[in-house]
Write a protein that holds these residues in place. Structure first.
Motif, short mmCIF file in Angstrom:
data_model
loop_
_atom_site.label_atom_id
_atom_site.label_comp_id
_atom_site.label_asym_id
_atom_site.label_seq_id
_atom_site.Cartn_x
_atom_site.Cartn_y
_atom_site.Cartn_z
N LYS A 42 -4.10 -20.59 3.08
CA LYS A 42 -3.79 -19.35 2.38
C LYS A 42 -4.99 -18.41 2.48
O LYS A 42 -6.11 -18.86 2.71
CB LYS A 42 -3.50 -19.62 0.89
CG LYS A 42 -2.31 -20.54 0.66
CD LYS A 42 -2.01 -20.69 -0.81
CE LYS A 42 -3.06 -21.54 -1.50
NZ LYS A 42 -2.73 -21.85 -2.90
N GLU A 43 -4.74 -17.10 2.29
CA GLU A 43 -5.85 -16.14 2.30
C GLU A 43 -6.89 -16.52 1.26
O GLU A 43 -8.09 -16.47 1.52
CB GLU A 43 -5.34 -14.72 2.00
CG GLU A 43 -5.02 -13.90 3.20
CD GLU A 43 -4.79 -12.45 2.83
OE1 GLU A 43 -5.46 -11.61 3.46
OE2 GLU A 43 -3.98 -12.16 1.94
N VAL A 44 -6.41 -16.87 0.06
CA VAL A 44 -7.30 -17.31 -1.01
C VAL A 44 -6.95 -18.77 -1.30
O VAL A 44 -6.08 -19.07 -2.12
CB VAL A 44 -7.14 -16.45 -2.28
CG1 VAL A 44 -8.14 -16.88 -3.34
CG2 VAL A 44 -7.30 -14.97 -1.96
N PRO A 45 -7.60 -19.69 -0.60
CA PRO A 45 -7.28 -21.10 -0.79
C PRO A 45 -7.85 -21.64 -2.10
O PRO A 45 -8.65 -20.98 -2.76
CB PRO A 45 -7.95 -21.77 0.41
CG PRO A 45 -9.05 -20.85 0.80
CD PRO A 45 -8.60 -19.47 0.43
N SER A 46 -7.46 -22.85 -2.46
CA SER A 46 -7.97 -23.48 -3.68
C SER A 46 -9.48 -23.69 -3.61
O SER A 46 -10.18 -23.57 -4.61
CB SER A 46 -7.29 -24.83 -3.90
OG SER A 46 -5.91 -24.66 -4.07
N PRO A 61 -4.85 -18.92 -7.72
CA PRO A 61 -5.86 -17.95 -8.12
C PRO A 61 -5.23 -16.67 -8.66
O PRO A 61 -4.22 -16.19 -8.14
CB PRO A 61 -6.65 -17.68 -6.84
CG PRO A 61 -5.90 -18.29 -5.73
CD PRO A 61 -4.89 -19.22 -6.30
N MET A 62 -5.84 -16.16 -9.72
CA MET A 62 -5.35 -14.94 -10.35
C MET A 62 -6.20 -13.76 -9.87
O MET A 62 -7.43 -13.82 -9.91
CB MET A 62 -5.44 -15.06 -11.87
CG MET A 62 -4.59 -16.17 -12.46
SD MET A 62 -2.84 -15.98 -12.12
CE MET A 62 -2.48 -14.51 -13.02
N VAL A 99 -16.79 -13.46 -4.32
CA VAL A 99 -15.57 -12.68 -4.49
C VAL A 99 -14.81 -12.68 -3.17
O VAL A 99 -15.40 -12.45 -2.11
CB VAL A 99 -15.88 -11.23 -4.93
CG1 VAL A 99 -14.61 -10.40 -4.99
CG2 VAL A 99 -16.59 -11.23 -6.27
N ILE A 100 -13.52 -12.97 -3.25
CA ILE A 100 -12.65 -12.94 -2.08
C ILE A 100 -11.82 -11.66 -2.18
O ILE A 100 -11.21 -11.38 -3.21
CB ILE A 100 -11.69 -14.15 -2.06
CG1 ILE A 100 -12.46 -15.46 -2.20
CG2 ILE A 100 -10.82 -14.12 -0.81
CD1 ILE A 100 -13.45 -15.73 -1.12
N LYS A 101 -11.80 -10.86 -1.11
CA LYS A 101 -11.04 -9.61 -1.10
C LYS A 101 -9.92 -9.71 -0.09
O LYS A 101 -10.16 -9.95 1.09
CB LYS A 101 -11.95 -8.43 -0.76
CG LYS A 101 -11.23 -7.09 -0.79
CD LYS A 101 -12.17 -5.98 -0.44
CE LYS A 101 -11.54 -4.61 -0.55
NZ LYS A 101 -10.36 -4.42 0.27
N THR A 106 -8.88 -8.56 -5.53
CA THR A 106 -10.08 -9.39 -5.41
C THR A 106 -9.89 -10.63 -6.28
O THR A 106 -9.13 -10.62 -7.25
CB THR A 106 -11.35 -8.64 -5.86
OG1 THR A 106 -11.20 -8.24 -7.22
CG2 THR A 106 -11.62 -7.44 -4.98
N TYR A 107 -10.56 -11.71 -5.90
CA TYR A 107 -10.49 -12.99 -6.60
C TYR A 107 -11.90 -13.54 -6.71
O TYR A 107 -12.65 -13.51 -5.75
CB TYR A 107 -9.62 -13.99 -5.83
CG TYR A 107 -8.21 -13.51 -5.57
CD1 TYR A 107 -7.17 -13.93 -6.38
CD2 TYR A 107 -7.93 -12.64 -4.52
CE1 TYR A 107 -5.88 -13.50 -6.16
CE2 TYR A 107 -6.63 -12.19 -4.29
CZ TYR A 107 -5.62 -12.63 -5.12
OH TYR A 107 -4.33 -12.18 -4.90
N THR A 108 -12.25 -14.06 -7.88
CA THR A 108 -13.56 -14.65 -8.07
C THR A 108 -13.45 -16.17 -7.96
O THR A 108 -12.55 -16.77 -8.55
CB THR A 108 -14.13 -14.27 -9.44
OG1 THR A 108 -14.18 -12.84 -9.52
CG2 THR A 108 -15.53 -14.82 -9.62
#
Length: 115
Positions: A42-46, A61-62, A99-101, A106-108
């Protein structure tokens, strides 16, 4: 059963077995990188691997509105999203969060295991 049907059945079975093994290896590789059981990350993996450390983003992720002020793009996740962190030399030790964008938010993600 004729010899032709037996050979065709054996070839089909072998092809299915090879496909299952390839898919299984791919799923295992993605799991090792991200802690997610999927064929593609996923773009923002676990879990994000960055700067020889692991960062926990969570299973779901929120998105947040974390500012990117003072952060620079440092790399990409396995799924292709941008990783932002403080510029090298501006902080002491290991970054305790990144931070993931993505295109939408964005996700921390927090450091796993401590500095």
């Amino acid at each position: 059963m004729t010899r032709g049907k037996w050979v065709a059945g054996a070839v089909l079975s072998a092809a299915i077995l090879v496909a299952l093994v390839v898919a299984g290896v791919r799923i295992w590789d993605v799991h090792q990188m991200t802690s997610d059981w999927a064929l593609w990350p996923k773009e923002v993996p676990s879990k994000v691997q960055f700067a020889n450390r692991d960062y926990q983003c969570g299973a779901n992720p929120m998105p947040n509105t974390h500012s990117l002020d003072g952060l620079t793009k440092q790399g990409k996740t396995a799924g292709g999203a941008d990783i932002y962190s403080a510029a090298p030399g501006t902080q002491s030790g290991t970054a305790t969060w990144i931070v993931i964008k993505t295109g939408q938010a964005t996700y921390t993600c927090d450091l796993m295991g401590g500095p």
